[in-house]
Design a protein around this motif. Structure first.
Motif, PDB file in Angstrom:
ATOM      1  N   ARG A 124     -55.316  16.606  43.842  1.00 30.98           N
ATOM      2  CA  ARG A 124     -54.031  15.911  43.767  1.00 30.98           C
ATOM      3  C   ARG A 124     -54.235  14.401  43.928  1.00 30.98           C
ATOM      4  O   ARG A 124     -53.674  13.606  43.169  1.00 30.98           O
ATOM      5  N   GLU A 125     -55.052  14.012  44.886  1.00 32.95           N
ATOM      6  CA  GLU A 125     -55.315  12.588  45.099  1.00 32.95           C
ATOM      7  C   GLU A 125     -56.108  12.000  43.935  1.00 32.95           C
ATOM      8  O   GLU A 125     -55.813  10.905  43.441  1.00 32.95           O
ATOM      9  N   HIS A 126     -57.125  12.750  43.486  1.00 29.98           N
ATOM     10  CA  HIS A 126     -57.965  12.278  42.379  1.00 29.98           C
ATOM     11  C   HIS A 126     -57.147  12.115  41.103  1.00 29.98           C
ATOM     12  O   HIS A 126     -57.264  11.106  40.390  1.00 29.98           O
ATOM     13  N   ILE A 127     -56.309  13.093  40.805  1.00 26.97           N
ATOM     14  CA  ILE A 127     -55.506  13.057  39.583  1.00 26.97           C
ATOM     15  C   ILE A 127     -54.519  11.901  39.625  1.00 26.97           C
ATOM     16  O   ILE A 127     -54.306  11.209  38.617  1.00 26.97           O
ATOM     17  N   ALA A 128     -53.918  11.675  40.779  1.00 26.19           N
ATOM     18  CA  ALA A 128     -52.993  10.541  40.908  1.00 26.19           C
ATOM     19  C   ALA A 128     -53.723   9.227  40.624  1.00 26.19           C
ATOM     20  O   ALA A 128     -53.213   8.358  39.893  1.00 26.19           O
ATOM     21  N   ASP A 129     -54.932   9.072  41.184  1.00 23.99           N
ATOM     22  CA  ASP A 129     -55.727   7.859  40.922  1.00 23.99           C
ATOM     23  C   ASP A 129     -56.071   7.746  39.440  1.00 23.99           C
ATOM     24  O   ASP A 129     -55.976   6.663  38.840  1.00 23.99           O
ATOM     25  N   GLU A 130     -56.482   8.864  38.857  1.00 18.44           N
ATOM     26  CA  GLU A 130     -56.908   8.861  37.463  1.00 18.44           C
ATOM     27  C   GLU A 130     -55.746   8.511  36.533  1.00 18.44           C
ATOM     28  O   GLU A 130     -55.895   7.690  35.614  1.00 18.44           O
ATOM     29  N   GLU A 131     -54.608   9.121  36.775  1.00 19.04           N
ATOM     30  CA  GLU A 131     -53.476   8.870  35.888  1.00 19.04           C
ATOM     31  C   GLU A 131     -52.942   7.445  36.056  1.00 19.04           C
ATOM     32  O   GLU A 131     -52.443   6.856  35.094  1.00 19.04           O
ATOM     33  N   ARG A 132     -53.069   6.904  37.246  1.00 20.39           N
ATOM     34  CA  ARG A 132     -52.608   5.537  37.478  1.00 20.39           C
ATOM     35  C   ARG A 132     -53.535   4.511  36.814  1.00 20.39           C
ATOM     36  O   ARG A 132     -53.084   3.479  36.316  1.00 20.39           O
ATOM     37  N   THR A 133     -54.834   4.807  36.787  1.00 24.23           N
ATOM     38  CA  THR A 133     -55.791   3.811  36.290  1.00 24.23           C
ATOM     39  C   THR A 133     -56.275   4.080  34.872  1.00 24.23           C
ATOM     40  O   THR A 133     -56.407   3.147  34.066  1.00 24.23           O
ATOM     41  N   ILE A 134     -56.540   5.350  34.544  1.00 30.17           N
ATOM     42  CA  ILE A 134     -57.185   5.674  33.271  1.00 30.17           C
ATOM     43  C   ILE A 134     -56.193   5.784  32.125  1.00 30.17           C
ATOM     44  O   ILE A 134     -56.452   5.303  31.016  1.00 30.17           O
ATOM     45  N   VAL A 135     -55.052   6.417  32.387  1.00 31.03           N
ATOM     46  CA  VAL A 135     -54.103   6.631  31.286  1.00 31.03           C
ATOM     47  C   VAL A 135     -53.659   5.316  30.644  1.00 31.03           C
ATOM     48  O   VAL A 135     -53.650   5.201  29.408  1.00 31.03           O
ATOM     49  N   PRO A 136     -53.312   4.277  31.418  1.00 31.07           N
ATOM     50  CA  PRO A 136     -52.954   3.002  30.760  1.00 31.07           C
ATOM     51  C   PRO A 136     -54.094   2.412  29.934  1.00 31.07           C
ATOM     52  O   PRO A 136     -53.849   1.804  28.880  1.00 31.07           O
ATOM     53  N   LEU A 137     -55.342   2.615  30.398  1.00 31.40           N
ATOM     54  CA  LEU A 137     -56.475   2.093  29.634  1.00 31.40           C
ATOM     55  C   LEU A 137     -56.651   2.839  28.318  1.00 31.40           C
ATOM     56  O   LEU A 137     -56.977   2.234  27.285  1.00 31.40           O
ATOM     57  N   ILE A 138     -56.467   4.154  28.353  1.00 33.16           N
ATOM     58  CA  ILE A 138     -56.544   4.930  27.110  1.00 33.16           C
ATOM     59  C   ILE A 138     -55.505   4.422  26.120  1.00 33.16           C
ATOM     60  O   ILE A 138     -55.792   4.172  24.943  1.00 33.16           O
ATOM     61  N   LYS A 139     -54.291   4.240  26.607  1.00 35.29           N
ATOM     62  CA  LYS A 139     -53.192   3.840  25.727  1.00 35.29           C
ATOM     63  C   LYS A 139     -53.401   2.430  25.171  1.00 35.29           C
ATOM     64  O   LYS A 139     -52.995   2.123  24.057  1.00 35.29           O
ATOM     65  N   GLN A 140     -54.044   1.583  25.956  1.00 35.15           N
ATOM     66  CA  GLN A 140     -54.208   0.193  25.525  1.00 35.15           C
ATOM     67  C   GLN A 140     -55.446  -0.037  24.673  1.00 35.15           C
ATOM     68  O   GLN A 140     -55.409  -0.806  23.704  1.00 35.15           O
ATOM     69  N   TYR A 141     -56.561   0.639  25.021  1.00 35.18           N
ATOM     70  CA  TYR A 141     -57.840   0.253  24.417  1.00 35.18           C
ATOM     71  C   TYR A 141     -58.451   1.284  23.468  1.00 35.18           C
ATOM     72  O   TYR A 141     -59.337   0.927  22.687  1.00 35.18           O
ATOM     73  N   VAL A 142     -58.027   2.546  23.540  1.00 39.73           N
ATOM     74  CA  VAL A 142     -58.652   3.577  22.706  1.00 39.73           C
ATOM     75  C   VAL A 142     -57.787   3.796  21.468  1.00 39.73           C
ATOM     76  O   VAL A 142     -56.595   4.101  21.582  1.00 39.73           O
ATOM     77  N   SER A 143     -58.382   3.656  20.311  1.00 41.84           N
ATOM     78  CA  SER A 143     -57.627   3.807  19.066  1.00 41.84           C
ATOM     79  C   SER A 143     -57.230   5.266  18.853  1.00 41.84           C
ATOM     80  O   SER A 143     -57.806   6.185  19.446  1.00 41.84           O
ATOM     81  N   ASP A 144     -56.259   5.463  17.965  1.00 43.29           N
ATOM     82  CA  ASP A 144     -55.835   6.828  17.643  1.00 43.29           C
ATOM     83  C   ASP A 144     -57.017   7.651  17.122  1.00 43.29           C
ATOM     84  O   ASP A 144     -57.213   8.806  17.513  1.00 43.29           O
ATOM     85  N   ASP A 145     -57.797   7.061  16.227  1.00 40.71           N
ATOM     86  CA  ASP A 145     -58.937   7.794  15.653  1.00 40.71           C
ATOM     87  C   ASP A 145     -59.959   8.141  16.728  1.00 40.71           C
ATOM     88  O   ASP A 145     -60.500   9.256  16.749  1.00 40.71           O
ATOM     89  N   GLU A 146     -60.229   7.187  17.606  1.00 39.77           N
ATOM     90  CA  GLU A 146     -61.200   7.436  18.679  1.00 39.77           C
ATOM     91  C   GLU A 146     -60.686   8.525  19.614  1.00 39.77           C
ATOM     92  O   GLU A 146     -61.441   9.411  20.037  1.00 39.77           O
ATOM     93  N   TRP A 147     -59.401   8.491  19.932  1.00 42.34           N
ATOM     94  CA  TRP A 147     -58.843   9.516  20.822  1.00 42.34           C
ATOM     95  C   TRP A 147     -58.899  10.892  20.168  1.00 42.34           C
ATOM     96  O   TRP A 147     -59.211  11.890  20.827  1.00 42.34           O
ATOM     97  N   ASN A 148     -58.631  10.957  18.876  1.00 39.68           N
ATOM     98  CA  ASN A 148     -58.749  12.239  18.171  1.00 39.68           C
ATOM     99  C   ASN A 148     -60.177  12.757  18.233  1.00 39.68           C
ATOM    100  O   ASN A 148     -60.397  13.971  18.387  1.00 39.68           O
ATOM    101  N   ARG A 149     -61.148  11.863  18.134  1.00 39.88           N
ATOM    102  CA  ARG A 149     -62.552  12.287  18.233  1.00 39.88           C
ATOM    103  C   ARG A 149     -62.879  12.783  19.636  1.00 39.88           C
ATOM    104  O   ARG A 149     -63.630  13.750  19.802  1.00 39.88           O
ATOM    105  N   VAL A 150     -62.325  12.114  20.647  1.00 40.15           N
ATOM    106  CA  VAL A 150     -62.519  12.572  22.037  1.00 40.15           C
ATOM    107  C   VAL A 150     -61.975  13.988  22.201  1.00 40.15           C
ATOM    108  O   VAL A 150     -62.660  14.879  22.737  1.00 40.15           O
TER     109      VAL A 150
END
Length: 211
Positions: A124-150
Motif C-alpha cells: 500500500r505504501e509502495h504503490i502510493a509512492d509509485e503512483e505519485r511519482t511514476i504515473v506523472p512521468l509516464i504521462k509526460q515523458y513516455v510516448s504512446d508508441d513506447e507505452w504500447n511497446r512496454v
C-alpha cells in the motif's frame, strides 16, 4: 503526451483488494482445520497471487524502469522503488511457505494472516509512492508508441491470464472496462466473456460468502 497507464493502476488495485480479503480470511480461519478441498484452493490462490505480484514488480524493474530512465532522464530516480521491490521477495517467500503448510496440513498457520497484512501494508505504501511519482512521468515523458511497446513486452512475460483478467475486471470502473475492451480487441473481449465464470467458482470455494 497524455498516457493513462490504466493497466498498471488496475493491477495495483487488484493486488490490494486481494491482500485485504486474504488477510481477513486467514485471520478468521487461523488454527482452525479447514476441509482439504478448501485448504488446497486457498493455498493455490495465495501461490497465484504471489506469482502475480512477483511478475508485476519484476516487469517494472526489467521493462518499465529502463524505458522511464531513457525517456525521463534526470527527472526520474528509481532507487527507492527498486529497493522496495527487493524487500517484497522475502515477504512473498513467507506467504508461499504458509500456503504450502496450509495445503499439507489443512490448517491455516498462525503467522499467515500477519504475513499477508504486512505485505499489504508494504505494498500500500509502495504503490502510493509509485503512483505519485511514476504515473506523472509516464504521462509526460513516455510516448504512446513506447507505452504500447512496454505493455506488449509485459504481456509476453507470461502472466496467468485466467487469474489476472477476472481480478482486473472486478476492480474496473465502467469507463475503464470500455477502454480495456476498445484497446484489447477480440482477444480481450473473448477473455472477458470466458474467464470470469470459472474464476467465480474458484472464488466461492476460497472466500465463501465473504468476497
Amino acid at each position: 503526451m497524455d498516457n493513462e497507464p490504466t493497466g498498471l493502476l488496475l493491477a495495483h488495485r487488484a493486488m490490494l483488494r486481494d491482500l485485504d480479503r486474504l488477510a481477513e480470511l486467514t485471520d478468521r480461519l487461523t488454527a482452525a482445520r479447514t476441509g482439504r478441498k478448501r485448504a488446497t484452493a486457498i493455498a493455490g490462490y495465495l501461490t497465484d497471487l504471489c506469482d502475480s505480484i512477483h511478475h508485476h514488480h519484476s516487469a517494472e524493474d526489467e521493462v518499465l524502469w529502463p524505458v522511464l530512465e531513457r525517456s525521463a532522464g534526470a527527472h526520474v530516480d528509481l532507487t527507492e522503488l527498486t529497493d522496495d521491490h527487493a524487500v517484497l521477495d522475502p515477504k512473498l517467500a513467507r506467504i508461499r511457505a504458509g500456503a504450502a503448510a496450509l495445503a499439507a496440513t489443512h490448517v491455516v498457520p498462525a503467522e499467515l494472516a500477519a504475513d499477508l497484512a504486512d505485505l499489504r501494508d508494504t505494498l500500500r505504501e509502495h504503490i502510493a509512492d509509485e503512483e505519485r511519482t511514476i504515473v506523472p512521468l509516464i504521462k509526460q515523458y513516455v510516448s504512446d508508441d513506447e507505452w504500447n511497446r512496454v505493455e506488449t513486452a509485459i504481456r509476453r512475460r507470461g502472466a496467468k491470464m485466467s487469474f489476472e483478467v477476472p481480478r482486473i475486471l472486478a476492480v474496473c470502473t465502467d469507463d475503464e472496462l470500455a477502454e480495456t475492451r476498445r484497446e484489447g480487441g477480440i482477444p480481450v473481449a473473448l477473455m472477458i466473456r470466458l474467464l470470469p465464470l470459472p474464476f467465480k467458482r474458484r472464488e466461492s470455494l476460497v472466500f465463501g460468502d465473504s468476497r
